[in-house]
Design an enzyme around this catalytic site. Sequence first.
Site: not given
Ligand code: CDT
Length: 310
Positions: A46, A142, A168, A123, A193, A106
């Site tokens: 991502e 985000e 993600c 996303k 990420n 995204n």
């Molecule tokens: N990038 C991403 O979607 N990361 C989320 C972390 C959320 S923590 C607020 C994940 O679900 O891995």
Amino acid sequence: MRNFSVAAAQMGPIQKNDSRETVISRMIELMDQAQKEGADFIVYPELALTTFFPRYYMEDQNDVDFWFETDMPSKKTNPLFEHAKSLGMAMSFGYAELTPEGRHFNTSIHVDKTGSIVGKYRKVHLPGHTEFDPKRTHQHLEKRYFEPGDLGFPVYRTLDGIFGLCICNDRRWPETYRVMGLQGVEMITLGYNTPSTNSQKSTEGPEKRMFHSSLVMQAGAYQNSTWVIGVAKAGIEDGHPLFGGSVIVNPDGEIVAQASTDGDELLVHSCDLDDTVFGKKTMFDFVRHRQIKHYTRITSQVGVELPKDL
Ligand code: CDT
């Protein structure tokens, strides 16, 4: 070509000051290695072209837009497209998309071996918050910088199979996999990420976070009889740790390859799309077993509604 070799190209940290050119040369290096190992299709994380910028609170729209791509390919990303084409390598990667109408998404794309974009996804499940939150050890903005994707969960045909994308946080939601499962998906590619610690639950360390990450991808793969390729951006970005643990999961829900470092690391595995057939035709034969009249709550309500007599 229903049996081909996939490279999950985990990427180590990208620092705030790393240029797009630097990152793209790293991606090209991974691609060269993938080709040497016989891969036909390489999957990157991502927001692969930059650091995970949603951790930074920005008010000036110009500062925000710096992280976005207005064209794909662009002058800066074209060398990656050209290189992939010259190797006959299909690829998928995520980036921040700014549309001509000024919308921010995204996004992730799948590019076939001729350099054509055959799949595009924006996303849907955006985690985090919109305003600076002083109580958090790290911000996750985000919801501030992106709008939820407007394309749904489309699938597309390439490499003689049915493919889908998600990004993600989407991997944590069973609806993501099921909507694609209902369209016959045979391979889902996704990048992530994910911070190694939970800023709202200090007792949750990297081991549990990694366990949850693998758990959801394995469940999504098994319950929909699809390959899932989950690729991390990992390591410490400007002091902020992200976990690795990139995986290739087969349609039985088993991890067949897993990253062991927090750096640039390649997992190459031969994937047969026909391995999805048994699960789709027997255990999860949707037509014979699904009882949709009992599932209406899934699309008619968002939050929990306690039954009146409870
Ligand atoms: N990038 C991403 O979607 N990361 C989320 C972390 C959320 S923590 C607020 C994940 O679900 O891995």
